[in-house]
Design a protein around this motif. Structure first.
Motif, PDB file in Angstrom:
ATOM      1  N   ALA A  14       1.157  -1.487  -0.137  1.00 29.23           N
ATOM      2  CA  ALA A  14       0.055   0.032   0.152  1.00 29.23           C
ATOM      3  C   ALA A  14       1.081   1.131   0.139  1.00 29.23           C
ATOM      4  N   SER A  82       0.690   5.917  -5.362  1.00 31.81           N
ATOM      5  CA  SER A  82      -1.006   5.410  -3.751  1.00 31.81           C
ATOM      6  C   SER A  82      -1.596   5.195  -4.128  1.00 31.81           C
ATOM      7  N   LYS A  84      -3.437   1.677  -3.511  1.00 32.12           N
ATOM      8  CA  LYS A  84      -4.617   1.242  -2.100  1.00 32.12           C
ATOM      9  C   LYS A  84      -5.092  -0.994  -1.926  1.00 32.12           C
ATOM     10  N   SER A 119      -1.812  -5.071   1.971  1.00 29.34           N
ATOM     11  CA  SER A 119      -2.199  -3.307   3.757  1.00 29.34           C
ATOM     12  C   SER A 119      -0.695  -3.488   4.059  1.00 29.34           C
TER      13      SER A 119
END
Length: 119
Positions: A14, A82, A84, A119
């Motif tokens: 992430a 960026s 996610k 993550s």
């Protein structure tokens, strides 16, 4: 007839970045609208970004992803920054004569490339 081959997917943490490429066959690449779509397991195939005379983005990726094309190389790119975990999906590029956000409007598709964001 247009053949599309995606590359550049992979596993990233992430906040990281990836650049997807979609190489197209054919001498009329510049006349096609190109789109990037993604499909997560058990979900529909969703619009991500598109390019014709203008560029278009899904709200979920606006400001993080950038679509571009190099007509001399018959290639369209998707720069993803960026990242996610919710960006995890198989990413597909698509081509058609007319621009649309609807995947059903695209005639030509690549085989897809997996993007996994941890993550």
């Amino acid at each position: 007839q247009v053949q599309l081959v995606e590359s550049g997917g992979g596993l990233v943490q992430a906040g990281g970045s990836l650049r997807l490429s979609c190489a197209a066959s054919g001498r009329t690449f510049s006349t096609y609208a190109m789109g990037w779509f993604r499909q997560a397991p058990g979900k529909d195939r969703d619009f991500v970004a598109g390019i014709s005379w203008n560029t278009y983005y899904a709200d979920s990726v606006k400001g993080r992803f950038t679509i571009s094309r190099d007509n001399a190389k018959n290639t369209v790119y998707l720069q993803m920054n960026s990242l996610k975990p919710e960006d995890t999906a198989v990413y597909y590029c698509a081509a058609d004569r007319r621009w649309s956000r609807q995947p059903t409007e695209y005639l030509y598709w690549g085989q897809g490339t997996q993007v996994t964001v941890s993550s």
